[in-house]
Design a protein around this motif. Structure first.
Motif, PDB file in Angstrom:
ATOM      1  N   ILE A  39       0.840  -1.207   0.000  1.00 24.67           N
ATOM      2  CA  ILE A  39       0.000   0.000   0.000  1.00 24.67           C
ATOM      3  C   ILE A  39       0.870   1.250   0.000  1.00 24.67           C
ATOM      4  N   ALA A  40       1.985   1.216   0.747  1.00 25.71           N
ATOM      5  CA  ALA A  40       2.897   2.359   0.770  1.00 25.71           C
ATOM      6  C   ALA A  40       3.517   2.588  -0.612  1.00 25.71           C
ATOM      7  N   SER A  41       3.872   1.505  -1.305  1.00 28.32           N
ATOM      8  CA  SER A  41       4.433   1.617  -2.655  1.00 28.32           C
ATOM      9  C   SER A  41       3.421   2.226  -3.617  1.00 28.32           C
ATOM     10  N   PHE A  42       2.185   1.761  -3.524  1.00 32.42           N
ATOM     11  CA  PHE A  42       1.093   2.287  -4.342  1.00 32.42           C
ATOM     12  C   PHE A  42       0.923   3.782  -4.089  1.00 32.42           C
ATOM     13  N   PHE A  43       0.932   4.163  -2.818  1.00 33.45           N
ATOM     14  CA  PHE A  43       0.739   5.570  -2.458  1.00 33.45           C
ATOM     15  C   PHE A  43       1.895   6.442  -2.940  1.00 33.45           C
ATOM     16  N   ILE A  44       3.118   6.008  -2.713  1.00 32.59           N
ATOM     17  CA  ILE A  44       4.292   6.796  -3.123  1.00 32.59           C
ATOM     18  C   ILE A  44       4.322   6.966  -4.639  1.00 32.59           C
ATOM     19  N   PHE A  45       3.970   5.923  -5.369  1.00 33.30           N
ATOM     20  CA  PHE A  45       3.990   5.975  -6.830  1.00 33.30           C
ATOM     21  C   PHE A  45       3.053   7.056  -7.353  1.00 33.30           C
ATOM     22  N   ARG A  49       3.908  11.677  -7.843  1.00 30.62           N
ATOM     23  CA  ARG A  49       4.195  11.686  -9.285  1.00 30.62           C
ATOM     24  C   ARG A  49       4.314  13.113  -9.809  1.00 30.62           C
ATOM     25  N   GLY A  50       4.951  13.203 -10.980  1.00 33.39           N
ATOM     26  CA  GLY A  50       5.061  14.500 -11.634  1.00 33.39           C
ATOM     27  C   GLY A  50       3.875  14.760 -12.542  1.00 33.39           C
ATOM     28  N   SER A  99       0.347  24.643  -4.064  1.00 29.48           N
ATOM     29  CA  SER A  99       1.110  23.792  -4.966  1.00 29.48           C
ATOM     30  C   SER A  99       0.196  22.723  -5.527  1.00 29.48           C
ATOM     31  N   TYR A 100       0.204  22.562  -6.847  1.00 34.16           N
ATOM     32  CA  TYR A 100      -0.612  21.533  -7.487  1.00 34.16           C
ATOM     33  C   TYR A 100      -0.221  20.147  -6.991  1.00 34.16           C
ATOM     34  N   HIS A 101       1.050  19.953  -6.694  1.00 36.91           N
ATOM     35  CA  HIS A 101       1.518  18.644  -6.236  1.00 36.91           C
ATOM     36  C   HIS A 101       0.981  18.328  -4.843  1.00 36.91           C
ATOM     37  N   PHE A 102       0.714  19.351  -4.055  1.00 38.93           N
ATOM     38  CA  PHE A 102       0.078  19.128  -2.754  1.00 38.93           C
ATOM     39  C   PHE A 102      -1.353  18.651  -2.956  1.00 38.93           C
ATOM     40  N   LEU A 103      -2.051  19.221  -3.940  1.00 36.36           N
ATOM     41  CA  LEU A 103      -3.402  18.766  -4.273  1.00 36.36           C
ATOM     42  C   LEU A 103      -3.381  17.293  -4.664  1.00 36.36           C
ATOM     43  N   VAL A 104      -2.437  16.900  -5.519  1.00 33.21           N
ATOM     44  CA  VAL A 104      -2.306  15.508  -5.943  1.00 33.21           C
ATOM     45  C   VAL A 104      -2.044  14.604  -4.742  1.00 33.21           C
ATOM     46  N   PHE A 105      -1.192  15.070  -3.832  1.00 33.87           N
ATOM     47  CA  PHE A 105      -0.871  14.313  -2.619  1.00 33.87           C
ATOM     48  C   PHE A 105      -2.130  14.065  -1.784  1.00 33.87           C
ATOM     49  N   VAL A 106      -2.913  15.108  -1.557  1.00 35.45           N
ATOM     50  CA  VAL A 106      -4.117  14.995  -0.735  1.00 35.45           C
ATOM     51  C   VAL A 106      -5.139  14.078  -1.401  1.00 35.45           C
ATOM     52  N   ILE A 107      -5.325  14.232  -2.709  1.00 30.32           N
ATOM     53  CA  ILE A 107      -6.269  13.377  -3.439  1.00 30.32           C
ATOM     54  C   ILE A 107      -5.853  11.912  -3.328  1.00 30.32           C
ATOM     55  N   VAL A 350      -0.141   1.694 -21.574  1.00 32.45           N
ATOM     56  CA  VAL A 350       0.529   2.787 -20.857  1.00 32.45           C
ATOM     57  C   VAL A 350       1.910   2.955 -21.468  1.00 32.45           C
ATOM     58  N   ASN A 351       1.929   3.512 -22.667  1.00 31.76           N
ATOM     59  CA  ASN A 351       3.205   3.573 -23.393  1.00 31.76           C
ATOM     60  C   ASN A 351       3.209   4.749 -24.365  1.00 31.76           C
ATOM     61  N   HIS A 352       3.278   5.943 -23.789  1.00 33.58           N
ATOM     62  CA  HIS A 352       3.296   7.162 -24.590  1.00 33.58           C
ATOM     63  C   HIS A 352       4.202   8.170 -23.897  1.00 33.58           C
ATOM     64  N   ILE A 353       4.771   9.078 -24.648  1.00 32.05           N
ATOM     65  CA  ILE A 353       5.727  10.017 -24.079  1.00 32.05           C
ATOM     66  C   ILE A 353       5.127  10.874 -22.966  1.00 32.05           C
ATOM     67  N   VAL A 354       3.811  11.191 -23.047  1.00 35.83           N
ATOM     68  CA  VAL A 354       3.198  11.993 -21.990  1.00 35.83           C
ATOM     69  C   VAL A 354       3.027  11.186 -20.706  1.00 35.83           C
ATOM     70  N   MET A 355       3.207   9.869 -20.796  1.00 33.77           N
ATOM     71  CA  MET A 355       3.121   9.005 -19.621  1.00 33.77           C
ATOM     72  C   MET A 355       4.496   8.724 -19.024  1.00 33.77           C
ATOM     73  N   ASP A 356       5.512   9.378 -19.555  1.00 32.12           N
ATOM     74  CA  ASP A 356       6.876   9.219 -19.062  1.00 32.12           C
ATOM     75  C   ASP A 356       6.904   9.550 -17.569  1.00 32.12           C
ATOM     76  N   TYR A 357       7.139   8.534 -16.747  1.00 35.20           N
ATOM     77  CA  TYR A 357       6.954   8.677 -15.301  1.00 35.20           C
ATOM     78  C   TYR A 357       8.151   9.321 -14.624  1.00 35.20           C
ATOM     79  N   ASP A 358       7.862  10.235 -13.703  1.00 37.58           N
ATOM     80  CA  ASP A 358       8.886  10.730 -12.786  1.00 37.58           C
ATOM     81  C   ASP A 358       8.244  10.987 -11.435  1.00 37.58           C
TER      82      ASP A 358
END
Length: 384
Positions: A39-45, A49-50, A99-107, A350-358
């Motif tokens: 579950i922690a791995s799922f959450f961190i991923f 995310r970027g 920060s938009y990334h904080f929104l993503v974190f909370v969601i 799941v194989n497109h440049i816009v899906m390039d994960y970071d």
């Protein structure tokens, strides 16, 4: 294929943890630790995310244009539509940390808590259901369909109240889901029939009709509009153009997967419904999923958007089907098929440049400007 590697790694890792969980499930201490790691791995991923996938562009714009100091006059930039729950969540997050990334974190926190709460109640192996969720559109749901996913996660936690025939908490949660995505309106009437027993052969008849409609490309929605003159000539012409533009889905891997699932449910119908009565609810949800997908198959995007509301049936039914096999070798074969199918599906979808994960925690992420340039180049100016 290179862009799918991080997603495949996550799903393989969770799959291996699911196997270990199955092996050590009688040891409460070990099984709990395995669950925590998964579950922690799922959450961190997902939580760190970027700017990945597509819809972050519109979500970022909405979040960026909210002015928390001008809410009294409702000056919220150029945002055109607001589900109230989604709007309040954006305002809440921005007032704490802009920060938009904080929104993503909370969601992600909300999604993971609600998701785990649901799975813990209805499946013996939470991590296996997480793998199935990711394979069946979970990556796109978590990264793209933020509002839709929040509403679905809220609704699936209303199912215990549907099961126990408690209308007030059920409808309150449906209202909460509706506040994040208006498509949740379709959850309200489910209270009156989703729990009801469906005869095995009635189930089979519905499956056959759905497959005939899909294979023969029967335009159900367009036919209804023509027969009842819904929306007049304007809507009919719009639908005709949209059908010509998007086309119908072909008979491919997705069709075979739905067909195989339907057949396996039919073969083990008695086992599924007698050993665990709540499975009838998920079988009914699968029937609705199949019916919606088939009836709207001439409209690719519409079919996706509406059928996803009932995709939760897969998360429970596939692990339940797996338990129905009497011979251990058949169970091993099914596990192998399931694992291979999940990996292949992720590699191809799941194989497109816009899906390039970071990830913020794993060496940082590409900037907004860089990601926006890539997005615009791919979708706004593809020939440049």
């Amino acid at each position: 294929m290179i862009y799918s590697i991080p997603y495949v790694i996550l799903i393989v890792f969770l799959g291996l943890l699911a196997v270990f969980y199955e092996r050590f499930k009688d040891d409460a201490n070990v099984s709990m630790k395995i669950n925590i790691v998964g579950i922690a791995s799922f959450f961190i991923f997902f939580g760190f995310r970027g700017f990945v996938f597509h819809d972050w562009t519109s979500y970022y714009y909405e979040f960026d244009t909210i002015d928390v100091y001008k809410l009294s006059t409702y000056q919220l930039g150029n945002i055109k539509e607001h589900e109230p729950g989604w709007l309040l969540l954006n305002i809440f997050c921005k007032s704490i940390y802009d920060s938009y990334h904080f929104l993503v974190f909370v969601i992600t926190v909300i999604d993971v808590v609600l998701f785990h709460r649901f799975l813990k109640k209805y499946t013996d192996n939470v991590l296996l259901s997480m793998v199935i969720y990711l394979a069946f559109g979970g990556f796109a749901s978590m990264c793209n369909l933020l509002r839709n996913t929040l509403s679905i996660m809220i609704f699936i936690n209303a199912l215990p109240y549907l099961e126990k025939r408690k209308p007030i908490p059920y409808f309150l949660l449906c209202i909460a889901a509706l506040s994040f995505h208006y498509s949740s309106i379709f959850y309200f009437p489910l209270y009156f029939f989703l729990h009801r027993h469906v005869n095995k052969y009635v189930y089979l008849a519905i499956v056959i009709v759905c497959n005939i409609v899909f294979v023969l490309h029967v335009p159900i929605l367009l036919s209804l509009v023509r027969i009842f003159h819904i929306g007049g000539d304007f809507l009919e012409k719009k639908l005709e153009v949209y059908t010509e533009t998007t086309g119908s889905r072909g008979i491919g891997l997705g069709f075979l997967e739905r067909f195989l699932t339907a057949i396996l449910i039919f073969c083990y119908y008695e086992k599924l419904t007698t050993k665990r009565k709540i499975n009838q609810l998920f079988i009914n949800a699968f029937l609705i999923y199949l019916s919606v997908f088939s009836a709207l198959s001439e409209f690719d995007e519409i079919a996706k958007r509406f059928s996803i509301l009932f995709l939760f049936s897969y998360w429970i039914l596939w692990p339940e089907i797996r338990k129905c096999f009497y011979f251990p070798n058949n169970r091993l074969l099914f596990n192998g098929f399931l694992g291979l199918y999940c990996v292949l599906k992720i590699m191809t979808t799941v194989n497109h440049i816009v899906m390039d994960y970071d990830n913020i925690l794993l060496g940082g992420i590409k900037s907004y400007q860089e990601r926006k340039y890539i997005f615009d180049k791919e979708f706004e100016n593809p020939d440049e």
